[in-house]
Design an enzyme around this catalytic site. Structure first.
Site, PDB file in Angstrom:
ATOM      1  N   ARG A 222       0.818  -1.218   0.000  1.00 37.64           N
ATOM      2  CA  ARG A 222       0.000   0.000   0.000  1.00 37.64           C
ATOM      3  C   ARG A 222       0.850   1.265   0.000  1.00 37.64           C
ATOM      4  NH1 ARG A 222      -1.503  -2.642   4.865  1.00 37.64           N
ATOM      5  NH2 ARG A 222      -0.733  -0.801   5.963  1.00 37.64           N
ATOM      6  N   CYS A 310       0.202  36.232   3.538  1.00 33.42           N
ATOM      7  CA  CYS A 310      -1.191  36.594   3.839  1.00 33.42           C
ATOM      8  C   CYS A 310      -2.125  35.470   3.390  1.00 33.42           C
ATOM      9  CB  CYS A 310      -1.577  37.884   3.129  1.00 33.42           C
ATOM     10  SG  CYS A 310      -0.379  39.203   3.346  1.00 33.42           S
TER      11      CYS A 310
HETATM   12  C1  LIG Z   1      -1.904   6.373   4.425  1.00 33.78           C
HETATM   13  C2  LIG Z   1      -1.743   4.914   4.589  1.00 33.78           C
HETATM   14  C3  LIG Z   1      -0.855   4.199   3.766  1.00 33.78           C
HETATM   15  C4  LIG Z   1       0.110   4.868   2.824  1.00 33.78           C
HETATM   16  O1  LIG Z   1       1.160   5.460   3.563  1.00 33.78           O
HETATM   17  P1  LIG Z   1       2.415   6.112   2.827  1.00 33.78           P
HETATM   18  O2  LIG Z   1       3.330   6.473   3.928  1.00 33.78           O
HETATM   19  O3  LIG Z   1       1.900   7.316   2.106  1.00 33.78           O
HETATM   20  O4  LIG Z   1       2.952   5.092   1.900  1.00 33.78           O
HETATM   21  C5  LIG Z   1      -0.842   2.817   3.883  1.00 33.78           C
HETATM   22  N1  LIG Z   1      -1.651   2.179   4.763  1.00 33.78           N
HETATM   23  C6  LIG Z   1      -2.489   2.848   5.587  1.00 33.78           C
HETATM   24  C7  LIG Z   1      -3.334   2.079   6.529  1.00 33.78           C
HETATM   25  C8  LIG Z   1      -2.561   4.227   5.524  1.00 33.78           C
HETATM   26  O5  LIG Z   1      -3.398   4.885   6.343  1.00 33.78           O
END
Ligand SMILES: *Cc1c(COP(=O)(O)O)cnc(C)c1O
Length: 368
Positions: A222, A310
């Site tokens: 992810r 600003c």
């Molecule tokens: C935001 C998030 C990611 C991605 O994180 P990065 O640091 O942007 O790669 C992966 N898993 C979960 C559960 C997240 O909340």
């Protein structure tokens, strides 16, 4: 145009391809929460799907529902907890919900049964992030009985199981990250045994883990920030910042020695010179805390920001850029060394993520 965020399709595609190479056979989840870190979630989602992302993910049910409304039919995982009242919508739109506690799991189960449907879910385990997820009972590596119970509830179909790292992007985080992964890898088979199921998708890796912990990639990964090009110094990965925040000189001013600039007179010219008014301020996502502490890029040269930033405007020193004219483009952050969102964020004591998703709604995203 006044001020705009230029988002490069070529850069996004190239980052996705680099990441897919790194993932090998594992599936890519394209993280598009928070409007794709400010880049435009519908735009980014379409490109991600074209480039072979198997899943998308967002933080909230509203974000997921909006993507479905825009015609995105790929699987979408919601990271956050959705109020059970929205369960019928989740089911109707085929969204995948995170399950992180037993009470909410029971409410989802009741809602699904009421409609005689099943809700697709991923179980979330807290292995040390100290945030959302089932905590381990007693011995840190034992599956929580509540998690096992959740897995056996009628109306819920558990396709996946995941955890999130606290230290994968930090130097000195190796021991902690490996500990979280070991805990996850020990608990998952136990859960499967106890509940008599098999998870199709085990996932743990965020960007930091994709960069530094190939053993954490599992069935799926992810990465979020890396899709958008940060950090740009990961060994073996060529990532390009996708967004450039740009504005145009609105007016050029003469400065005499002793003239002051902006609210509070926090800048006074020491010598005669020139300044440019830029139509970008904190309501566009340029934090006021950067006042007198940043440069923009004009004609390839750094122009120091002077005086208080600003709401809708700020001023930069043009004395050393005599050729600059009203209408010229100024880059606030982008791809140039010294002018990336990461470097600007560091001046502010924050991270690229916050600057990127802080770009305001009123700033048009121009996809190039
Ligand atoms: C935001 C998030 C990611 C991605 O994180 P990065 O640091 O942007 O790669 C992966 N898993 C979960 C559960 C997240 O909340």
């Amino acid at each position: 145009m006044r001020t705009w965020a230029e988002c490069s399709e070529a850069a996004l595609r190239s980052n996705i391809r680099e990441l897919r190479k790194r993932l090998g056979g594992a599936a890519l989840v394209g993280v598009v929460k928070a409007n794709a870190y400010g880049h435009g979630d519908i735009w980014a989602s379409k490109i991600l799907v074209e480039e072979g992302a198997a899943y998308l993910s967002v933080a909230t049910a509203e974000e997921a529902i909006a993507l479905r409304g825009a015609g995105i039919s790929a699987p979408i995982l919601i990271f956050g907890i959705t109020p059970p009242e929205l369960a019928p919508e989740l089911i109707g739109l085929g969204l995948t919900q995170t399950v992180a506690d037993i009470e909410t799991a029971e409410a989802y189960s009741r809602a699904a049964q009421k409609f005689d449907k099943t809700m697709k879910c991923h179980l979330k385990l807290d292995t040390g992030m100290g945030r959302l997820g089932f905590q381990s009972a007693g011995d840190a590596r034992l599956a929580s009985p509540e998690a096992v119970l959740a897995l056996t509830l009628p109306g819920l179909e558990f396709e996946g199981v995941y955890t999130h790292f606290a230290m994968s992007g930090e130097s000195g985080g190796e021991t902690y990250t490996r500990g979280q992964l070991a805990k996850f890898n020990a608990i998952v088979p136990e859960l499967e045994r106890a509940a008599g199921i098999r998870f199709a998708l085990r996932h743990a890796a965020n960007s930091g883990a994709v960069a530094g912990y190939p053993e954490a990639i599992l069935d799926m990964a992810r990465p979020g920030i890396m899709l958008y090009g940060y950090p740009d110094n990961v060994p073996g990965l060529t990532l390009t910042p996708v967004m450039e925040l740009k504005t145009r000189i609105a007016q050029i001013k003469r400065l005499a020695a002793g003239d002051s600039v902006s609210y509070g007179r926090r800048y006074t010219a020491a010598r005669p010179g020139r300044a440019a008014v830029l139509p970008i301020g904190y309501a566009d996502g340029l934090p006021r805390a950067l006042s007198n502490n940043m440069c923009v890029l004009i004609n390839g040269k750094p122009a120091r920001q002077i005086g208080t930033i600003c709401m809708d405007m700020c001023v930069v020193d043009l004395t050393d850029i005599p050729e600059a004219r009203a209408g010229d483009t100024a880059t606030v952050f982008g791809r140039e060394k010294g002018f990336t969102a990461e470097e600007l964020a560091a001046r502010l004591g924050t991270i690229s993520y916050e600057l990127l998703c802080g770009v305001a709604n009123r700033v048009p995203r121009i996809c190039i």
